[in-house]
Design an enzyme around this catalytic site. Structure first.
Site, PDB file in Angstrom:
ATOM      1  CB  CYS A  41      -0.140   3.053 -10.330  1.00  7.98           C
ATOM      2  SG  CYS A  41       0.860   1.645 -10.806  1.00  7.98           S
ATOM      3  CB  CYS A  46       2.246   0.167  -7.882  1.00  8.95           C
ATOM      4  SG  CYS A  46       0.499   0.486  -7.690  1.00  8.95           S
ATOM      5  CE  LYS A  49       4.656  -1.544  -3.554  1.00  9.70           C
ATOM      6  NZ  LYS A  49       3.262  -1.473  -3.213  1.00  9.70           N
ATOM      7  CE1 TYR A 175      -2.563  -4.549  -0.753  1.00 12.62           C
ATOM      8  CE2 TYR A 175      -4.410  -3.869   0.600  1.00 12.62           C
ATOM      9  CZ  TYR A 175      -3.897  -4.658  -0.417  1.00 12.62           C
ATOM     10  OH  TYR A 175      -4.704  -5.529  -1.077  1.00 12.62           O
ATOM     11  CD  GLU A 179       3.071  -2.487  -0.002  1.00 14.79           C
ATOM     12  OE1 GLU A 179       2.626  -3.456  -0.639  1.00 14.79           O
ATOM     13  OE2 GLU A 179       2.999  -1.324  -0.427  1.00 14.79           O
ATOM     14  CG  HIS A 433      11.611 -31.181  -5.899  1.00 21.48           C
ATOM     15  ND1 HIS A 433      11.238 -30.846  -4.618  1.00 21.48           N
ATOM     16  CD2 HIS A 433      12.803 -31.815  -5.814  1.00 21.48           C
ATOM     17  CE1 HIS A 433      12.174 -31.269  -3.783  1.00 21.48           C
ATOM     18  NE2 HIS A 433      13.122 -31.855  -4.473  1.00 21.48           N
ATOM     19  CD  GLU A 438       8.505 -29.121  -4.057  1.00 18.60           C
ATOM     20  OE1 GLU A 438       8.254 -30.286  -4.390  1.00 18.60           O
ATOM     21  OE2 GLU A 438       9.683 -28.677  -3.951  1.00 18.60           O
TER      22      GLU A 438
HETATM   23  P1  NDP Z   1      -5.661   0.912   4.344  1.00 16.60           P
HETATM   24  O1  NDP Z   1      -7.070   1.310   4.318  1.00 16.60           O
HETATM   25  O2  NDP Z   1      -5.231  -0.400   3.808  1.00 16.60           O
HETATM   26  O3  NDP Z   1      -5.094   1.017   5.827  1.00 16.60           O
HETATM   27  C1  NDP Z   1      -5.274   2.153   6.605  1.00 16.60           C
HETATM   28  C2  NDP Z   1      -4.736   1.854   7.981  1.00 16.60           C
HETATM   29  O4  NDP Z   1      -4.759   3.022   8.764  1.00 16.60           O
HETATM   30  C3  NDP Z   1      -5.541   0.801   8.701  1.00 16.60           C
HETATM   31  O5  NDP Z   1      -4.653   0.008   9.440  1.00 16.60           O
HETATM   32  C4  NDP Z   1      -6.436   1.634   9.601  1.00 16.60           C
HETATM   33  O6  NDP Z   1      -6.800   0.974  10.788  1.00 16.60           O
HETATM   34  C5  NDP Z   1      -5.524   2.775   9.936  1.00 16.60           C
HETATM   35  N1  NDP Z   1      -6.234   3.992  10.265  1.00 16.60           N
HETATM   36  C6  NDP Z   1      -7.259   4.576   9.607  1.00 16.60           C
HETATM   37  N2  NDP Z   1      -7.640   5.711  10.211  1.00 16.60           N
HETATM   38  C7  NDP Z   1      -6.842   5.859  11.291  1.00 16.60           C
HETATM   39  C8  NDP Z   1      -6.745   6.829  12.308  1.00 16.60           C
HETATM   40  N3  NDP Z   1      -7.550   7.885  12.354  1.00 16.60           N
HETATM   41  N4  NDP Z   1      -5.815   6.646  13.277  1.00 16.60           N
HETATM   42  C9  NDP Z   1      -5.004   5.579  13.233  1.00 16.60           C
HETATM   43  N5  NDP Z   1      -5.042   4.631  12.293  1.00 16.60           N
HETATM   44  C10 NDP Z   1      -5.951   4.770  11.326  1.00 16.60           C
HETATM   45  O7  NDP Z   1      -4.926   2.108   3.620  1.00 16.60           O
HETATM   46  P2  NDP Z   1      -3.476   2.301   3.069  1.00 16.60           P
HETATM   47  O8  NDP Z   1      -3.274   3.764   3.207  1.00 16.60           O
HETATM   48  O9  NDP Z   1      -2.491   1.375   3.683  1.00 16.60           O
HETATM   49  O10 NDP Z   1      -3.651   1.896   1.554  1.00 16.60           O
HETATM   50  C11 NDP Z   1      -4.674   2.483   0.748  1.00 16.60           C
HETATM   51  C12 NDP Z   1      -5.066   1.558  -0.357  1.00 16.60           C
HETATM   52  O11 NDP Z   1      -4.036   1.532  -1.312  1.00 16.60           O
HETATM   53  C13 NDP Z   1      -5.284   0.141   0.084  1.00 16.60           C
HETATM   54  O12 NDP Z   1      -6.621  -0.097   0.398  1.00 16.60           O
HETATM   55  C14 NDP Z   1      -4.850  -0.655  -1.097  1.00 16.60           C
HETATM   56  O13 NDP Z   1      -5.993  -0.991  -1.835  1.00 16.60           O
HETATM   57  C15 NDP Z   1      -3.965   0.257  -1.889  1.00 16.60           C
HETATM   58  N6  NDP Z   1      -2.590  -0.212  -1.864  1.00 16.60           N
HETATM   59  C16 NDP Z   1      -2.267  -1.393  -2.437  1.00 16.60           C
HETATM   60  C17 NDP Z   1      -0.979  -1.854  -2.407  1.00 16.60           C
HETATM   61  C18 NDP Z   1      -0.647  -3.162  -3.015  1.00 16.60           C
HETATM   62  O14 NDP Z   1      -1.427  -3.679  -3.800  1.00 16.60           O
HETATM   63  N7  NDP Z   1       0.480  -3.761  -2.666  1.00 16.60           N
HETATM   64  C19 NDP Z   1       0.095  -1.097  -1.785  1.00 16.60           C
HETATM   65  C20 NDP Z   1      -0.360   0.118  -1.190  1.00 16.60           C
HETATM   66  C21 NDP Z   1      -1.639   0.535  -1.239  1.00 16.60           C
HETATM   67  P3  NDP Z   1      -8.039  -0.072  10.870  1.00 16.60           P
HETATM   68  O15 NDP Z   1      -7.554  -1.351  10.278  1.00 16.60           O
HETATM   69  O16 NDP Z   1      -8.289  -0.181  12.328  1.00 16.60           O
HETATM   70  O17 NDP Z   1      -9.141   0.556  10.100  1.00 16.60           O
END
Ligand code: NDP
Length: 449
Positions: A41, A46, A49, A175, A179, A433, A438
């Site tokens: 984080c 976080c 980022k 995510y 982002e 407002h 709102e």
């Molecule tokens: P996520 O699990 O959210 O997303 C991973 C993405 O990669 C999905 O779109 C997935 O597709 C895709 N993917 C997975 N494997 C492959 C592959 N082999 N080829 C192509 N695409 C693939 O992970 P993130 O890395 O974005 O984030 C990790 C975690 O970190 C999140 O779960 C979240 O909890 C946390 N996080 C939170 C944030 C916040 O609170 N703002 C900010 C950043 C991270 P599919 O959908 O088809 O599975």
């Protein structure tokens, strides 16, 4: 007597929270961290980022100022200045983490800790005995196996690139991918995002997903759905990515944001009998206890809900249970969350799709409008809000928003949902407002039966 009552492996959000709370209740606590105190984080997630989100949003802000009579001179962004400022602040935060641990009476040790047995942690040549051990080792980006993958970066490297790329391709639709696509696009980088399925942000409410995708495209991100990376090759101009559609995309950087995996290998877990699942996540019960009675795990290494505040909550619940005679089971329901896309997303509770499978009947309230600020700037940016209501008891079971301030709002919407607020109570609440918020208390007519 053991050296420590509790020994924590991992100095990220969950480990530090548990260590400090346990120490505050009189436990003798040790904690080992192999990288920087504060974990993902603070150093690779976080916090940096959010700095980058702020940095990239200035482009919009400068443009928008003209609508309010400001003439802003030519603006120029300097990536190394931003990186240096960010790194300086992270150093300061790490110092605070170390001081907080020290002031709480926790013995913090730098090094890599591994279990020798269920009561012994080895750090280099040193051995520490403990009655209880907490595994809080977090997660790590996971990359698919494909030709040329070694040319790619992940979010870990993205924060400290020596220079801002002119062109980037980001793979993933979660995510981190969304982002970072918005961050780089805002900083003026030509940004292509590839996502393998129909719509980004799987798991979120479908209206939110579609509007987010529209907004990202409007602001310049080239989002390509149903497209994946097949191979990467080094070229004289950068990296050539061949997509599953057969296109070849040239970029200076290719970033994979294809999920994160629990960081549980090499800590001696399996050897002492701790069960991990196929994904490497430590198997825990509702109280965060692993399959070995005195070993517990919290945070991303358990792959429950991978969010910093959840790891903190799990860590504190454990410390209360073990050292304050105050048993607490972490509550993973109705966790508010934000995605810092531009515009950002704030959400809590069930999506419409989930509610339709869990509730006999739901009412949906939604509104989409241009925020007041942009009536003068002319920016074509949307605010969208949605309430999902269980018709059986009128409770609001889901709140979703995309638009400026959505992250901040989701925190308080989370309180309302946690308190079991009904739609009638939303309606009875006097509006503030003029705000966008709102609209959450003035959506009187359901749009879908
Ligand atoms: P996520 O699990 O959210 O997303 C991973 C993405 O990669 C999905 O779109 C997935 O597709 C895709 N993917 C997975 N494997 C492959 C592959 N082999 N080829 C192509 N695409 C693939 O992970 P993130 O890395 O974005 O984030 C990790 C975690 O970190 C999140 O779960 C979240 O909890 C946390 N996080 C939170 C944030 C916040 O609170 N703002 C900010 C950043 C991270 P599919 O959908 O088809 O599975």
């Amino acid at each position: 007597m053991a050296d420590f009552d509790l020994f924590v492996i991992g100095g990220g959000s969950g480990g530090v929270a548990c260590a400090r709370r346990a120490a505050s209740h009189g436990a003798r606590v040790g904690l080992v961290e192999e990288s920087r105190m504060g974990g993902t984080c603070v150093h690779r997630g976080c916090i940096p980022k959010k700095f980058l989100v702020y940095a990239s949003h200035f482009r919009h802000d400068f443009e928008d100022a003209a609508g309010y009579g400001w003439s802003v001179g030519e603006s120029r962004f300097d990536w190394p200045t931003m990186v240096a400022a960010k790194s300086k602040e992270l150093d300061r935060l790490e110092g605070i983490y170390r001081r907080l641990l020290k002031d709480s009476g926790v013995t913090a040790i730098d090094g890599r800790g591994a279990l020798l047995d269920a009561n012994t942690v080895a750090i280099g040549d040193d051995r520490y005995s403990a009655d209880t051990v907490l595994i809080a080792t977090g997660g790590w980006p996971s990359l698919p196996e494909l030709p040329g993958i070694e040319l790619a970066i992940t979010s870990n490297e993205a924060f400290d690139l020596p220079q801002l790329p002119e062109r980037i391709v980001i793979i993933g639709g979660g995510y981190i991918a969304c982002e970072f696509a918005c961050i780089f696009n805002g900083l003026g980088v030509e940004t292509v995002q590839l996502y393998r399925s129909d719509m980004i942000l799987r798991g979120f409410d479908m209206d939110i997903r579609e509007i987010c995708c529209d907004e990202m495209r409007k602001s310049g991100v080239d989002v390509r759905l149903n497209t994946n990376a097949v191979k990467l090759e080094k070229t004289t101009a950068g990296i050539a990515l061949t997509s599953s559609q057969g296109d070849v995309l040239e970029a200076d950087q290719v970033m994979f944001a294809t999920g994160r995996a629990p960081n549980t290998a090499g800590f001696g877990l399996k050897e002492v009998g701790v069960e991990v699942n196929h994904n490497g996540a430590v198997t825990v019960d509702s109280g965060s206890r692993s399959t070995v009675a005195n070993l517990y795990a919290v945070g991303d290494c358990t792959d429950r809900v991978n969010l910093t505040p959840v790891a903190i909550h799990e860590g504190r619940c454990l410390a209360e249970t073990l050292y304050n005679n105050n048993p607490q089971i972490p509550d993973h329901r109705d966790i508010p969350t934000a995605v810092f896309t531009q515009p950002e997303i704030g959400t809590v509770g069930m999506s419409e799709e989930d509610a339709r499978t869990h509730c006999a009947a739901v009412d949906i309230y939604k509104t989409r409008f241009r925020p007041l600020k942009h009536t003068l700037t002319g920016r074509d940016e949307t605010v969208f809000m949605k309430l999902v209501v269980d018709r059986a008891d009128d409770r609001v079971v889901g709140c979703h928003m995309i638009g400026t301030g959505a992250g901040e709002l989701s925190q308080l919407l989370g309180v309302a949902i946690k308190a079991g607020a009904t739609k009638a109570q939303f309606d009875e609440t006097v509006a503030v407002h003029p705000t966008s918020a709102e609209e959450f208390v003035t959506m009187y007519e359901p749009v879908t039966a």
